[in-house]
Design a protein around this motif. Structure first.
Motif, short mmCIF file in Angstrom:
data_model
loop_
_atom_site.label_atom_id
_atom_site.label_comp_id
_atom_site.label_asym_id
_atom_site.label_seq_id
_atom_site.Cartn_x
_atom_site.Cartn_y
_atom_site.Cartn_z
N ASP A 15 -2.72 10.11 3.75
CA ASP A 15 -4.13 9.74 3.81
C ASP A 15 -4.88 10.74 4.67
O ASP A 15 -4.88 10.64 5.89
N THR A 47 -0.83 -0.68 5.67
CA THR A 47 -1.32 -0.02 6.89
C THR A 47 -2.81 0.18 6.66
O THR A 47 -3.27 1.28 6.41
N ASP A 101 1.32 6.05 5.80
CA ASP A 101 0.37 5.18 5.10
C ASP A 101 0.97 4.55 3.83
O ASP A 101 0.27 3.89 3.08
N GLU A 159 -9.57 3.98 1.70
CA GLU A 159 -8.98 4.20 0.39
C GLU A 159 -7.89 3.18 0.04
O GLU A 159 -7.69 2.88 -1.13
N LYS A 193 0.85 -1.20 0.00
CA LYS A 193 0.00 0.00 0.00
C LYS A 193 0.89 1.25 0.00
O LYS A 193 1.75 1.39 0.85
ZN ZN Z 1 -5.03 4.73 4.60
#
Ligand code: ZN
Ligand code: BES
Ligand code: MN
Length: 497
Positions: A267, A373, A286, A348, A262
């Protein structure tokens, strides 16, 4: 700082400081002799004074009387032999390193019992403890006099009675990957942008052009591949998204695996904005999954294992707000054609991972591991020190568990409870992106599973807790921890054999 394996013994070595270690119980006859002959009885004095028993993570240390060839000594406990694990060696080496720097030591010797009679593994984990504890991130501090006084003093560390230089070298390469990940995570979102992640991938590839291939897909190329979920998340940001595909390949008929990280460089939550107390100021972390993937790629590139093809895949972007932001309730279409009702723009990560997983799945690897995360719910469930592990395949789960254990990184296997999918159904699209409050880490994993259609061995690691620490402890200093680079490296290496 140099670390080397030497044949010298505690009886023959001389220098600034000597670190000895022992299992729980009494001082061994060898150490008693050494204490009498070379240390003027300092060890026995310290042991009596502190009632030292060799318990794990405890130590005594002191200055040796003048005239000795060894100026300072430390004795570290390794606990019960039956409970021995390599992480105690890492932590002991970290303790020794921190003590030595505080005591202004330049030349240090470490003497450890062999772990499982394996000299290379012992040298490797000791090196990891030393280098990870030594890493201090001062990139964003201007130099002050106070800082100068605390500069580490260590110049050389010698592992006594060892010929395992290969273990030291391997430990050093592992730490380079861990530290790369730490520094990516600790750097703020105005430094580590999607473009910066892409540049980092490029540096890794350029270091070994014979081993790596790199493809960076720009927004238009992602559009052409139908990555509507990833692009939906990225669309409010002024920074262009980057889809990173870094491939390591060695050997004629390699085992193919994929690692998906990710890569949200920030974020904000999107229009479901993270409000006060939600930790929005921490959301530079993130991209820790992406950072670990790149750290692993760095180390694998340097170790050059044979018969492996490893795909490192990162859909990098920011989750921001603007007039272009996705609206809560928007419907996005992922690259596999599935439609998603975005009932929460703060869920997201799973949207970006959906398209990254479809991309990985199409490569038809033997296994896919994603790391993210992903949820606060996973931190609620397991705390900050343990990552969540979900897997569709028991063998893959066990392999990851073994890799993690050897790495000193903790994971706990969690269920892919199909009944909970009910809460992710949407009246208008194929599914929603967020379920209710309960079991949030599990519903997130179930969501990801929708995008792995061909690959039977898939695992998801939710690392929201352990990628960051406020307090220093063991070999982690405050900031990014580089979790779970060591687990990934062990896992990748295990797939080659
Ligand atoms: Zn996130
Ligand atoms: N990046 C966060 C998860 C997170 C939280 C990581 C804390 C590190 C520390 C993720 O994108 C997120 O916001 N998840 C939401 C999901 C919810 C909206 C379904 C969460 O966990 O609250
Ligand atoms: Mn979020």
């Amino acid at each position: 700082m140099e670390i080397r394996a030497v044949s010298a013994t505690p009886q023959t070595w001389s220098g600034d400081a000597l670190v000895l270690s022992m299992y729980s119980g009494e001082l061994s006859p060898q150490l008693q002799d050494l204490d009498r002959e070379r240390l003027g009885g300092t060890l026995q004095e310290l042991i009596a004074e502190q009632k030292f028993k060799g318990d794990v993570n405890t130590s005594v240390s002191g200055r040796v009387g003048t005239g000795s060839q060894i100026k300072k000594v430390m004795l570290i406990g390794l606990g019960e032999p039956a409970k021995a694990n390599t992480d105690n060696w890492r932590k002991a080496a970290a303790q020794a390193t921190k003590w030595a720097n505080q005591a202004k030591v330049k030349t240090l010797a470490l003497h450890f019992p062999l772990f499982n009679a394996d000299a290379e593994l012992t040298a490797q984990v000791v090196t990891e403890g030393v280098l990870l504890a030594s890493h201090q991130d001062k990139r964003f501090k201007s130099k002050s006099e106070e800082e100068d006084k605390n500069e580490p003093t260590l110049e050389t560390i010698e592992l006594l009675e060892s010929n395992a230089q290969a273990g030291i070298d391997r430990g050093r390469l592992v730490c380079e990957g861990v530290i790369l990940a730490r520094e990516l995570v600790s750097a703020p979102a105005n430094v580590v942008t999607p473009a910066k992640l892409a540049e980092t991938a490029q540096e890794i590839a350029q270091a070994h052009p014979d081993r790596f291939a790199l493809e960076i897909l720009e927004r238009e190329q992602c559009q052409a591949l139908g990555m509507g979920a990833f692009l939906g998340v990225s669309q409010a940001s002024d920074l262009p998204p980057k889809f990173i595909h870094l491939t390591y390949k060695q050997g004629e008929n390699p085992v193919k695996v994929a690692i998906v990280g990710k890569g949200l460089t920030f974020d904000s939550g999107g229009l479901n904005l993270k409000t006060g107390g939600s930790g929005i100021e921490m959301m530079k972390i993130d991209m820790a999954g992406a950072a670990a993937a790149l750290g692993c790629a760095h180390t694998i590139g340097a170790l050059q294992p044979q018969n492996l093809e490893v795909h490192f895949i990162i859909a990098a972007c920011e989750n921001m707000i603007s007039g272009r932001a996705m609206h809560p309730g928007d419907i996005l279409t992922a690259a596999n054609g599935k439609t998603i009702e975005v009932n929460n723009t703060d869920a997201e990560g799973r949207l970006t991972l959906a398209d990254a997983l479809v991309f990985a799945d199409r490569l038809e690897p033997k296994a896919i591991v994603d790391l993210a995360t992903l949820t606060g719910a996973c931190i609620v469930a397991l705390g900050e020190g343990i990552g969540g592990l979900w897997a569709t395949d028991d063998e893959l789960a066990q392999r990851l568990e073994q890799s993690a254990k050897a790495a000193g990184e903790k994971f706990w296997r969690m269920p892919l409870e199909e009944a909970y999918w009910e809460g992710m159904k949407s009246p208008i699209a194929d599914c929603k992106n967020a379920g209710g409050r309960y079991g949030g880490a599990i519903t997130a994993a179930l969501f990801l599973k929708q995008f792995v259609e061909k690959t039977t061995a898939w695992a998801h690691l939710d690392v929201a807790g352990p990628v960051w620490t406020e307090k220093e402890s063991g070999y982690n200093n405050s900031g990014g921890t580089g979790y779970p680079v060591r687990t990934l490296v062990n896992w990748v290496l295990s797939m080659a054999s």
